[in-house]
Design an enzyme around this catalytic site. Structure first.
Site, PDB file in Angstrom:
ATOM      1  N   HIS A   1       0.831  -1.200   0.000  1.00  0.00           N
ATOM      2  CA  HIS A   1       0.000   0.000   0.000  1.00  0.00           C
ATOM      3  C   HIS A   1       0.867   1.252   0.000  1.00  0.00           C
ATOM      4  O   HIS A   1       1.974   1.271   0.539  1.00  0.00           O
ATOM      5  CB  HIS A   1      -0.915   0.013   1.230  1.00  0.00           C
ATOM      6  CG  HIS A   1      -2.105  -0.886   1.097  1.00  0.00           C
ATOM      7  ND1 HIS A   1      -3.093  -0.672   0.154  1.00  0.00           N
ATOM      8  CD2 HIS A   1      -2.471  -2.005   1.779  1.00  0.00           C
ATOM      9  CE1 HIS A   1      -4.025  -1.614   0.274  1.00  0.00           C
ATOM     10  NE2 HIS A   1      -3.663  -2.437   1.241  1.00  0.00           N
TER      11      HIS A   1
ATOM     12  N   CYS B   1      -0.009   1.603  -5.777  1.00  0.00           N
ATOM     13  CA  CYS B   1      -0.975   2.445  -6.486  1.00  0.00           C
ATOM     14  C   CYS B   1      -0.366   3.808  -6.830  1.00  0.00           C
ATOM     15  O   CYS B   1       0.525   4.305  -6.145  1.00  0.00           O
ATOM     16  CB  CYS B   1      -2.230   2.646  -5.638  1.00  0.00           C
ATOM     17  SG  CYS B   1      -3.208   1.152  -5.419  1.00  0.00           S
TER      18      CYS B   1
END
Length: 275
Positions: free
Chosen positions: A132, A237
């Protein structure tokens, strides 16, 4: 005496509507703010606790009697099981995460996750790890700041593996005359075919899963490679607070340090590198 009913202020109904809409937006804003605080800060607290538990469990496993042959064994790992530790010295001495098997949402809430069916630390091919960027521990929050030749150090039970970020796309042409002279860049250079398109950092769409192939970008090409390059790939991401794209960092293994059973506290010098 007669009385006269007060007249409603002109435009009062419109003002009530505007006030009501404003209150709705304020409420929505507060809800969104609370959600952001939860995602960015509260989930970090939960993930940090889970990461500590995973690291403790891994340390316990490493503390059991060693294999007499001191052979790394990664087969049969369960989803969510820790098997290695990752350090990025340029991010500070306290940057350390246990890497877990798998990339399910539950696993990534604990820490960086290894893509199943990709290589393991030190193995030829592509050791690919997802993490993440915002919230849930955010292990890869700053990987966009990694520069070519920055070290990514991976610890396993019996070894230390040193990977270094490959040249970025705009550095490839002049590499020999620029960064190649940096002592930290020993073993790092633009890769030849079929790896010639593999660079230190790139942005791709979420569907481009070939970035974790043994030869990134060319799934199936590994079958024609006589000796596969030993790579590590980090994915997260991009941009922050969005999953519209993926940020990819590719690194190449330049060194392996076998742990000395007679000096278990010895650390590789790369862990002392700073920006």
């Amino acid at each position: 005496m007669s009385t006269v009913a007060p007249t409603a202020p002109e435009g009062g109904g419109a003002r009530s509507v505007v006030r009501g809409v404003g209150e709705v937006f304020i409420t929505l804003g507060l809800v969104i703010l609370l959600f952001v605080v939860y995602e960015v800060y509260v989930t970090d607290i939960f993930s940090a606790a889970k990461q500590r538990e995973a690291t403790s469990a891994l340390d316990d496993r490493w503390g059991t009697p060693a294999d007499p042959e001191r052979v790394e064994r990664f087969d049969g790992l369960d989803e969510g099981a820790g098997f290695a530790k990752m350090f990025i010295p340029t991010f500070g001495a306290d940057y350390s995460f246990t890497i877990l098997e798998g990339i399910t949402e539950k696993t990534l809430e604990i820490g960086p996750g290894h893509y199943p069916d990709t290589a393991y630390p030190g193995e030829p091919g592509n050791f690919a790890v997802a993490g993440h960027r915002v919230g849930k521990g955010a292990p890869f929050n700053d990987i966009d700041l990694l520069n070519s030749c920055d070290a990514i150090v991976v610890e396993t039970r019996y070894n230390w593996f040193v990977y270094r970020v490959l040249p970025k796309a705009d550095e490839v042409a002049d590499w020999a005359g620029t960064r190649a002279a940096d002592p930290r860049c020993v073993g790092v250079s633009p890769l030849g075919a079929p790896y010639d398109k593999v660079v230190g950092q790139r942005i791709v769409s979420p569907g481009q899963g070939e970035v974790v192939a043994p030869v990134p970008g060319l799934p199936g090409a590994e079958n024609s490679v006589g000796e596969q390059v030993t790579l590590m790939t980090l994915t997260t991401c991009h941009p922050r607070f969005s999953d519209r794209e993926r940020l990819i960092v590719h690194a190449v293994m330049v060194k392996q340090w076998e742990k000395d059973p007679n000096n278990p506290g010895a650390l590789p010098p790369e862990l002392k590198e700073t920006v």
